[in-house]
Design a protein around this motif. Structure first.
Motif, PDB file in Angstrom:
ATOM      1  N   ASN A   1     -50.954  69.206  16.251  1.00 14.80           N
ATOM      2  CA  ASN A   1     -49.713  69.916  16.545  1.00 14.80           C
ATOM      3  C   ASN A   1     -49.995  71.262  17.195  1.00 14.80           C
ATOM      4  O   ASN A   1     -49.189  71.747  17.990  1.00 14.80           O
ATOM      5  CB  ASN A   1     -48.918  70.105  15.257  1.00 14.80           C
ATOM      6  N   LYS A   2     -51.137  71.851  16.851  1.00 10.58           N
ATOM      7  CA  LYS A   2     -51.577  73.100  17.469  1.00 10.58           C
ATOM      8  C   LYS A   2     -53.062  72.965  17.773  1.00 10.58           C
ATOM      9  O   LYS A   2     -53.855  72.679  16.860  1.00 10.58           O
ATOM     10  CB  LYS A   2     -51.326  74.292  16.537  1.00 10.58           C
ATOM     11  N   THR A   3     -53.438  73.173  19.014  1.00  5.76           N
ATOM     12  CA  THR A   3     -54.842  72.972  19.388  1.00  5.76           C
ATOM     13  C   THR A   3     -55.766  74.004  18.740  1.00  5.76           C
ATOM     14  O   THR A   3     -56.975  73.795  18.686  1.00  5.76           O
ATOM     15  CB  THR A   3     -55.009  73.024  20.916  1.00  5.76           C
ATOM     16  N   SER A   4     -55.202  75.093  18.240  1.00  7.41           N
ATOM     17  CA  SER A   4     -56.017  76.091  17.536  1.00  7.41           C
ATOM     18  C   SER A   4     -56.289  75.684  16.086  1.00  7.41           C
ATOM     19  O   SER A   4     -57.081  76.326  15.397  1.00  7.41           O
ATOM     20  CB  SER A   4     -55.328  77.456  17.566  1.00  7.41           C
ATOM     21  N   ASN A   5     -55.625  74.631  15.630  1.00  8.70           N
ATOM     22  CA  ASN A   5     -55.840  74.146  14.265  1.00  8.70           C
ATOM     23  C   ASN A   5     -57.094  73.285  14.176  1.00  8.70           C
ATOM     24  O   ASN A   5     -57.684  72.909  15.197  1.00  8.70           O
ATOM     25  CB  ASN A   5     -54.638  73.311  13.797  1.00  8.70           C
ATOM     26  N   GLY A   6     -57.469  72.962  12.957  1.00  8.71           N
ATOM     27  CA  GLY A   6     -58.539  72.010  12.702  1.00  8.71           C
ATOM     28  C   GLY A   6     -58.015  70.871  11.855  1.00  8.71           C
ATOM     29  O   GLY A   6     -56.918  70.951  11.286  1.00  8.71           O
ATOM     30  N   ILE A   7     -58.795  69.789  11.763  1.00 15.22           N
ATOM     31  CA  ILE A   7     -58.416  68.632  10.949  1.00 15.22           C
ATOM     32  C   ILE A   7     -59.512  68.348   9.934  1.00 15.22           C
ATOM     33  O   ILE A   7     -60.701  68.322  10.279  1.00 15.22           O
ATOM     34  CB  ILE A   7     -58.216  67.358  11.785  1.00 15.22           C
ATOM     35  N   TYR A   8     -59.100  68.115   8.701  1.00 14.36           N
ATOM     36  CA  TYR A   8     -60.007  67.697   7.636  1.00 14.36           C
ATOM     37  C   TYR A   8     -59.626  66.271   7.254  1.00 14.36           C
ATOM     38  O   TYR A   8     -58.488  66.014   6.845  1.00 14.36           O
ATOM     39  CB  TYR A   8     -59.865  68.637   6.447  1.00 14.36           C
ATOM     40  N   PHE A   9     -60.550  65.333   7.413  1.00 15.86           N
ATOM     41  CA  PHE A   9     -60.342  63.946   7.016  1.00 15.86           C
ATOM     42  C   PHE A   9     -61.125  63.669   5.737  1.00 15.86           C
ATOM     43  O   PHE A   9     -62.308  63.992   5.664  1.00 15.86           O
ATOM     44  CB  PHE A   9     -60.864  62.968   8.078  1.00 15.86           C
ATOM     45  N   MET A  10     -60.503  63.023   4.756  1.00 15.84           N
ATOM     46  CA  MET A  10     -61.238  62.503   3.597  1.00 15.84           C
ATOM     47  C   MET A  10     -60.892  61.034   3.414  1.00 15.84           C
ATOM     48  O   MET A  10     -59.708  60.660   3.372  1.00 15.84           O
ATOM     49  CB  MET A  10     -60.917  63.254   2.307  1.00 15.84           C
ATOM     50  N   VAL A  11     -61.926  60.204   3.289  1.00 15.31           N
ATOM     51  CA  VAL A  11     -61.723  58.776   3.056  1.00 15.31           C
ATOM     52  C   VAL A  11     -61.347  58.559   1.593  1.00 15.31           C
ATOM     53  O   VAL A  11     -62.073  58.971   0.683  1.00 15.31           O
ATOM     54  CB  VAL A  11     -62.992  57.974   3.398  1.00 15.31           C
ATOM     55  N   ILE A  12     -60.200  57.927   1.376  1.00 13.73           N
ATOM     56  CA  ILE A  12     -59.757  57.619   0.017  1.00 13.73           C
ATOM     57  C   ILE A  12     -60.361  56.294  -0.458  1.00 13.73           C
ATOM     58  O   ILE A  12     -60.892  56.193  -1.559  1.00 13.73           O
ATOM     59  CB  ILE A  12     -58.218  57.555  -0.056  1.00 13.73           C
ATOM     60  N   GLU A  13     -60.276  55.280   0.398  1.00 14.21           N
ATOM     61  CA  GLU A  13     -60.853  53.971   0.097  1.00 14.21           C
ATOM     62  C   GLU A  13     -61.403  53.373   1.375  1.00 14.21           C
ATOM     63  O   GLU A  13     -60.910  53.659   2.477  1.00 14.21           O
ATOM     64  CB  GLU A  13     -59.801  53.018  -0.488  1.00 14.21           C
ATOM     65  N   GLY A  14     -62.409  52.520   1.261  1.00 12.72           N
ATOM     66  CA  GLY A  14     -62.948  51.823   2.415  1.00 12.72           C
ATOM     67  C   GLY A  14     -63.898  52.692   3.220  1.00 12.72           C
ATOM     68  O   GLY A  14     -64.607  53.543   2.674  1.00 12.72           O
ATOM     69  N   SER A  15     -63.869  52.508   4.536  1.00 13.78           N
ATOM     70  CA  SER A  15     -64.804  53.233   5.400  1.00 13.78           C
ATOM     71  C   SER A  15     -64.206  53.412   6.788  1.00 13.78           C
ATOM     72  O   SER A  15     -63.379  52.617   7.238  1.00 13.78           O
ATOM     73  CB  SER A  15     -66.141  52.499   5.489  1.00 13.78           C
ATOM     74  N   PHE A  16     -64.664  54.473   7.477  1.00 12.84           N
ATOM     75  CA  PHE A  16     -64.169  54.814   8.806  1.00 12.84           C
ATOM     76  C   PHE A  16     -65.317  55.333   9.656  1.00 12.84           C
ATOM     77  O   PHE A  16     -66.319  55.851   9.145  1.00 12.84           O
ATOM     78  CB  PHE A  16     -63.097  55.909   8.728  1.00 12.84           C
ATOM     79  N   SER A  17     -65.115  55.233  10.958  1.00 18.09           N
ATOM     80  CA  SER A  17     -65.946  55.938  11.918  1.00 18.09           C
ATOM     81  C   SER A  17     -65.088  57.050  12.516  1.00 18.09           C
ATOM     82  O   SER A  17     -64.021  56.786  13.073  1.00 18.09           O
ATOM     83  CB  SER A  17     -66.433  54.993  13.022  1.00 18.09           C
ATOM     84  N   VAL A  18     -65.567  58.290  12.352  1.00 22.91           N
ATOM     85  CA  VAL A  18     -64.826  59.456  12.853  1.00 22.91           C
ATOM     86  C   VAL A  18     -65.778  60.296  13.684  1.00 22.91           C
ATOM     87  O   VAL A  18     -66.786  60.799  13.172  1.00 22.91           O
ATOM     88  CB  VAL A  18     -64.246  60.292  11.697  1.00 22.91           C
ATOM     89  N   ASN A  19     -65.479  60.410  14.969  1.00 21.18           N
ATOM     90  CA  ASN A  19     -66.313  61.212  15.869  1.00 21.18           C
ATOM     91  C   ASN A  19     -67.789  60.794  15.799  1.00 21.18           C
ATOM     92  O   ASN A  19     -68.692  61.623  15.817  1.00 21.18           O
ATOM     93  CB  ASN A  19     -66.167  62.700  15.530  1.00 21.18           C
ATOM     94  N   GLY A  20     -68.011  59.478  15.687  1.00 25.48           N
ATOM     95  CA  GLY A  20     -69.373  58.955  15.653  1.00 25.48           C
ATOM     96  C   GLY A  20     -70.041  58.995  14.296  1.00 25.48           C
ATOM     97  O   GLY A  20     -71.171  58.522  14.141  1.00 25.48           O
ATOM     98  N   GLU A  21     -69.361  59.558  13.291  1.00 24.38           N
ATOM     99  CA  GLU A  21     -69.902  59.616  11.935  1.00 24.38           C
ATOM    100  C   GLU A  21     -69.322  58.475  11.100  1.00 24.38           C
ATOM    101  O   GLU A  21     -68.118  58.224  11.115  1.00 24.38           O
ATOM    102  CB  GLU A  21     -69.556  60.944  11.253  1.00 24.38           C
ATOM    103  N   ASN A  22     -70.183  57.777  10.366  1.00 25.54           N
ATOM    104  CA  ASN A  22     -69.725  56.725   9.470  1.00 25.54           C
ATOM    105  C   ASN A  22     -69.411  57.337   8.111  1.00 25.54           C
ATOM    106  O   ASN A  22     -70.287  57.938   7.475  1.00 25.54           O
ATOM    107  CB  ASN A  22     -70.789  55.641   9.328  1.00 25.54           C
ATOM    108  N   LEU A  23     -68.169  57.208   7.677  1.00 25.55           N
ATOM    109  CA  LEU A  23     -67.717  57.811   6.426  1.00 25.55           C
ATOM    110  C   LEU A  23     -67.301  56.727   5.448  1.00 25.55           C
ATOM    111  O   LEU A  23     -66.555  55.806   5.805  1.00 25.55           O
ATOM    112  CB  LEU A  23     -66.524  58.738   6.675  1.00 25.55           C
ATOM    113  N   ASN A  24     -67.768  56.868   4.216  1.00 28.15           N
ATOM    114  CA  ASN A  24     -67.392  55.959   3.147  1.00 28.15           C
ATOM    115  C   ASN A  24     -66.502  56.683   2.142  1.00 28.15           C
ATOM    116  O   ASN A  24     -66.135  57.840   2.353  1.00 28.15           O
ATOM    117  CB  ASN A  24     -68.641  55.386   2.475  1.00 28.15           C
ATOM    118  N   GLU A  25     -66.173  56.014   1.045  1.00 23.40           N
ATOM    119  CA  GLU A  25     -65.227  56.557   0.076  1.00 23.40           C
ATOM    120  C   GLU A  25     -65.595  57.969  -0.363  1.00 23.40           C
ATOM    121  O   GLU A  25     -66.711  58.225  -0.799  1.00 23.40           O
ATOM    122  CB  GLU A  25     -65.152  55.639  -1.145  1.00 23.40           C
TER     123      GLU A  25
END
Length: 240
Positions: free
Chosen positions: A182-206
């Motif tokens: 919403n604002k390019t000056s902001n940042g985003i914090y992602f936390m995996v609740i369940e399962g797994s994701f690839s975010v910006n080339g990083e493999n993230l698990n629970e």
């Protein structure tokens, strides 16, 4: 684009018997000089509370507090006169402002309560304290579910005194989800609740997490079925 990785096992941990908790950022007896905050995100506690146990009456001020039950129900009481039960599928917000006192207990005597408690620094101090809670349909898949926005937002969800946005998402394996800040000056914090994701080339698990800033958008991909993730967009303010 800049990133910082927060592996699940790097979090602070405490076992009080009735409370088992993991701290993403410095909290209580856990202190890490490089883990004070991510922008306006000050606290993300991952709590497991034994049946009938909880936090007795205690004060807060000048903090936006968001509680997300993952399983079980929370019995809440506060100095504003609210007596509520918050269940999975519901989210609670409090603007502590110039001061509140509240208590939180596991509403079930037999079963464990699991929740996220999130504190976000406000953009206004000493506001009149307020309370709200709302139900959401978290069974919707493959899209972001907006749960918290700023006060002046037109979104039909909960609001806080900060230019921050919170979303939850449940995604099928290999589904790509794009998020535009919403604002390019902001940042985003992602936390995996369940399962797994690839975010910006990083493999993230629970319970792995990643912070990203200086980015206009981010695309994530679920790498397992029914993967759930929490997204917190916040101003990248510093804490002195």
């Amino acid at each position: 684009m800049k990133t910082i990785l927060y592996p699940s096992e790097s979090r602070g941990h405490a076992n009080h018997g009735w409370l088992k908790t993991y701290h993403s950022f410095s909290f209580a007896n856990y202190f890490h000089p490089d883990r004070i905050n991510f922008g306006a995100l000050r606290v993300l506690n991952d709590d497991s509370i034994a049946g009938g146990k909880g936090f007795g009456s205690h004060p807060h001020s000048n903090m936006e507090i968001i509680t997300i039950p993952l399983s079980g129900s929370i019995q809440h009481q506060d100095s504003m006169g609210h007596t509520e039960v918050i269940k999975p599928g519901e989210v609670q917000v409090m603007s502590a402002g110039k001061g509140i006192v509240h208590s939180e207990f596991n509403a079930d005597e037999a079963n464990e309560l699991k929740l996220f408690q999130i504190w976000i620094l406000p953009n206004k101090k000493d506001v009149v304290p307020r309370y709200d809670q709302k139900s959401f349909n978290f069974s919707i898949k493959n899209e972001w579910i907006s749960i918290v926005s700023p006060k002046d937002s037109k979104d039909e969800n909960l609001w806080i005194h900060q230019e921050a946005w919170l979303h939850l998402g449940c995604f099928d394996k290999d589904f790509n989800a794009k998020y535009f800040l919403n604002k390019t000056s902001n940042g985003i914090y992602f936390m995996v609740i369940e399962g797994s994701f690839s975010v910006n080339g990083e493999n993230l698990n629970e319970r792995d997490a990643i912070g990203i800033w200086e980015a206009g958008s981010v695309t994530i991909q679920a790498t397992s079925e029914n993967s759930k993730i929490l997204l917190i967009e916040v101003p990248m303010i510093s804490i002195n």
